[in-house]
Design an enzyme around this catalytic site. Structure first.
Site, PDB file in Angstrom:
ATOM      1  N   MET A   1     -95.815  73.706  40.234  1.00 12.63           N
ATOM      2  CA  MET A   1     -95.111  74.646  41.102  1.00 12.63           C
ATOM      3  C   MET A   1     -96.033  75.084  42.231  1.00 12.63           C
ATOM      4  SD  MET A   1     -92.801  77.114  38.732  1.00 12.63           S
ATOM      5  CE  MET A   1     -94.114  77.567  37.625  1.00 12.63           C
ATOM      6  N   SER A   2     -95.509  74.895  43.416  1.00  9.47           N
ATOM      7  CA  SER A   2     -96.273  75.237  44.606  1.00  9.47           C
ATOM      8  C   SER A   2     -96.646  76.725  44.602  1.00  9.47           C
ATOM      9  CB  SER A   2     -95.399  74.922  45.817  1.00  9.47           C
ATOM     10  OG  SER A   2     -96.180  74.817  46.944  1.00  9.47           O
ATOM     11  N   CYS A  83     -87.714  69.355  45.537  1.00 12.73           N
ATOM     12  CA  CYS A  83     -87.922  70.643  46.198  1.00 12.73           C
ATOM     13  C   CYS A  83     -86.819  70.922  47.215  1.00 12.73           C
ATOM     14  CB  CYS A  83     -89.278  70.671  46.894  1.00 12.73           C
ATOM     15  SG  CYS A  83     -89.582  72.283  47.620  1.00 12.73           S
ATOM     16  N   LYS A 122     -89.875  63.107  40.212  1.00 15.45           N
ATOM     17  CA  LYS A 122     -89.182  64.346  39.830  1.00 15.45           C
ATOM     18  C   LYS A 122     -87.998  64.528  40.764  1.00 15.45           C
ATOM     19  CE  LYS A 122     -89.146  68.995  38.632  1.00 15.45           C
ATOM     20  NZ  LYS A 122     -89.622  69.952  39.619  1.00 15.45           N
ATOM     21  N   GLY A 184     -85.423  72.859  33.531  1.00 18.31           N
ATOM     22  CA  GLY A 184     -84.534  73.858  34.122  1.00 18.31           C
ATOM     23  C   GLY A 184     -84.152  74.955  33.145  1.00 18.31           C
TER      24      GLY A 184
HETATM   25  C1  LIG Z   1     -92.325  79.048  43.173  1.00 15.89           C
HETATM   26  C2  LIG Z   1     -91.865  77.675  42.782  1.00 15.89           C
HETATM   27  C3  LIG Z   1     -92.551  76.576  43.246  1.00 15.89           C
HETATM   28  C4  LIG Z   1     -92.147  75.290  42.885  1.00 15.89           C
HETATM   29  N1  LIG Z   1     -92.866  74.231  43.339  1.00 15.89           N
HETATM   30  C5  LIG Z   1     -92.544  72.971  42.920  1.00 15.89           C
HETATM   31  C6  LIG Z   1     -93.337  71.851  43.281  1.00 15.89           C
HETATM   32  O1  LIG Z   1     -94.342  71.971  43.993  1.00 15.89           O
HETATM   33  N2  LIG Z   1     -92.962  70.646  42.816  1.00 15.89           N
HETATM   34  C7  LIG Z   1     -91.858  70.473  42.005  1.00 15.89           C
HETATM   35  O2  LIG Z   1     -91.566  69.369  41.591  1.00 15.89           O
HETATM   36  N3  LIG Z   1     -91.090  71.508  41.657  1.00 15.89           N
HETATM   37  C8  LIG Z   1     -91.422  72.752  42.081  1.00 15.89           C
HETATM   38  N4  LIG Z   1     -90.657  73.817  41.680  1.00 15.89           N
HETATM   39  C9  LIG Z   1     -89.509  73.581  40.786  1.00 15.89           C
HETATM   40  C10 LIG Z   1     -89.942  73.668  39.324  1.00 15.89           C
HETATM   41  O3  LIG Z   1     -90.856  72.631  39.025  1.00 15.89           O
HETATM   42  C11 LIG Z   1     -88.756  73.515  38.364  1.00 15.89           C
HETATM   43  O4  LIG Z   1     -88.131  72.285  38.588  1.00 15.89           O
HETATM   44  C12 LIG Z   1     -87.737  74.620  38.535  1.00 15.89           C
HETATM   45  O5  LIG Z   1     -88.352  75.884  38.724  1.00 15.89           O
HETATM   46  C13 LIG Z   1     -86.813  74.712  37.300  1.00 15.89           C
HETATM   47  O6  LIG Z   1     -87.558  74.831  36.113  1.00 15.89           O
HETATM   48  P1  LIG Z   1     -87.855  76.261  35.417  1.00 15.89           P
HETATM   49  O7  LIG Z   1     -86.520  76.918  35.182  1.00 15.89           O
HETATM   50  O8  LIG Z   1     -88.560  75.901  34.132  1.00 15.89           O
HETATM   51  O9  LIG Z   1     -88.708  77.047  36.353  1.00 15.89           O
HETATM   52  C14 LIG Z   1     -91.020  75.097  42.043  1.00 15.89           C
HETATM   53  C15 LIG Z   1     -90.332  76.213  41.578  1.00 15.89           C
HETATM   54  C16 LIG Z   1     -90.730  77.497  41.933  1.00 15.89           C
HETATM   55  C17 LIG Z   1     -89.946  78.683  41.415  1.00 15.89           C
END
Ligand SMILES: Cc1cc2nc3c(=O)[nH]c(=O)nc-3n(C[C@H](O)[C@H](O)[C@H](O)COP(=O)(O)O)c2cc1C
Length: 307
Positions: A1-2, A83, A122, A184
């Site tokens: 996550m960025s 993204c 991804k 997710g």
């Molecule tokens: C702040 C933030 C930054 C993210 N940055 C990336 C990223 O750099 N690369 C990526 O593949 N997904 C990124 N995501 C998406 C997450 O990897 C993930 O797919 C999404 O949040 C859903 O999963 P979760 O409900 O477990 O958070 C980001 C999500 C958030 C909230």
């Protein structure tokens, strides 16, 4: 996550049992042209395997960035097609690539050919409800030699709204034979078992549920959670690792969201002035110590309430 899964965060996640951790997305073109932030995101000291995610819109830059990442220790290259951010999709990167399958496949093909390490992708379910093309794209990616696919169970147009559709990920399962990682809204071990059952995936990826607790992915995987008494210590260590990684000035700013997550998640009871003092301080020593103290006090009051 960025902005979240920097090296300190991933080192902690790994220490507490995460099987695989992924860098923040690294902008390919910027890496090739030597942007300091991209190089910082590439670091993977102590992580085995070290998985680097690349974002970009042009096959040659992603392929070149993949070569650079491999030469600098990446064991796995992941390509970001998930993204939804405008900054990224504006130039056909991130989930916009799902609307441009030809470009997406050209990027994948160039990257697979550029490196010897496995390449993974991804993605989301698709751009919107009318175009859920993840199964076709995943199958085509498999045909080009991709080693695994991660699917976040939302469309791009959903951004982060609503609930991730775990059942819809099963359509990707039916389309590919390579490992599938489902993602997710997974918060708990029960969620993880449920997403595996409903999607047929081989593994689970967690994102936001680990904010303020980098050990949580390990816990979901079945490892012991750290003792409550060690949480303030881990939080302080995390903060100090960020100071070391970024240098104090940058770290103090970068760490604020982590500090806020720790305070919120672990029930720190601070009045507005105390909270503002931690959140706005430019003095890293003050923040490190106050963070540990606030979490220790929260822990003590929780123990008293339970007694
Ligand atoms: C702040 C933030 C930054 C993210 N940055 C990336 C990223 O750099 N690369 C990526 O593949 N997904 C990124 N995501 C998406 C997450 O990897 C993930 O797919 C999404 O949040 C859903 O999963 P979760 O409900 O477990 O958070 C980001 C999500 C958030 C909230």
């Amino acid at each position: 996550m960025s902005g979240v899964t920097d090296l300190p965060f991933r080192q902690l996640a790994f220490r507490y049992g995460a099987g695989l951790v992924v860098t923040e997305m690294v902008a390919s073109r910027e890496l090739v042209f030597n942007a300091a932030e991209s190089w910082s995101r590439l670091k993977g000291a102590g992580l085995d395997p070290h998985m680097v995610q690349l974002a970009g819109r042009e096959p040659r830059w992603i392929a070149e960035a993949a070569r650079i990442a491999e030469a600098n220790g990446a064991d796995i290259i992941d390509i970001n097609m998930g993204c939804p951010a405008k900054k990224v999709i504006g130039g056909y990167a991130g989930s916009a690539l799902m609307r441009e399958p030809e470009t997406a496949l050209a990027i994948i093909d160039a990257t697979v050919k550029a490196v010897n390490v496995p390449v993974t992708v991804k993605m989301r379910l698709g751009w919107d409800d009318q175009s859920k093309n993840a199964p076709e794209l995943a199958k085509a990616a498999e045909g080009l030699g991709v080693a695994a696919i991660t699917v976040h169970g939302r469309t791009r147009m959903q951004f982060y709204e609503g609930r991730a559709d775990w059942d819809a990920i099963a359509a990707v399962r039916d389309a590919i034979r390579i490992p599938l990682i489902a993602n997710g809204d997974v918060e708990s071990r029960d969620d993880a078992l449920e997403i595996l059952r409903r999607s047929g995936a081989d593994a689970v990826m967690l994102g936001r549920a680990c904010q303020g607790r980098p050990w949580h992915v390990g816990v979901v995987a079945g490892h012991a959670a750290p003792a409550p008494a060690s949480i303030p210590v881990i939080a302080e260590e995390h903060y100090r690792m960020m100071l070391e990684h970024y240098g104090a000035e940058v770290a103090v700013r970068h760490a604020r969201k982590h500090v806020a997550w720790y305070l919120e998640r672990h029930g720190a009871k601070l009045d507005d002035a105390q909270r503002a003092a931690i959140m706005t301080s430019k003095d890293p020593e003050f923040v490190a110590v106050r963070l540990r103290q606030a979490l220790s006090q929260a822990l003590e009051s929780q123990c008293e309430e339970a007694a």
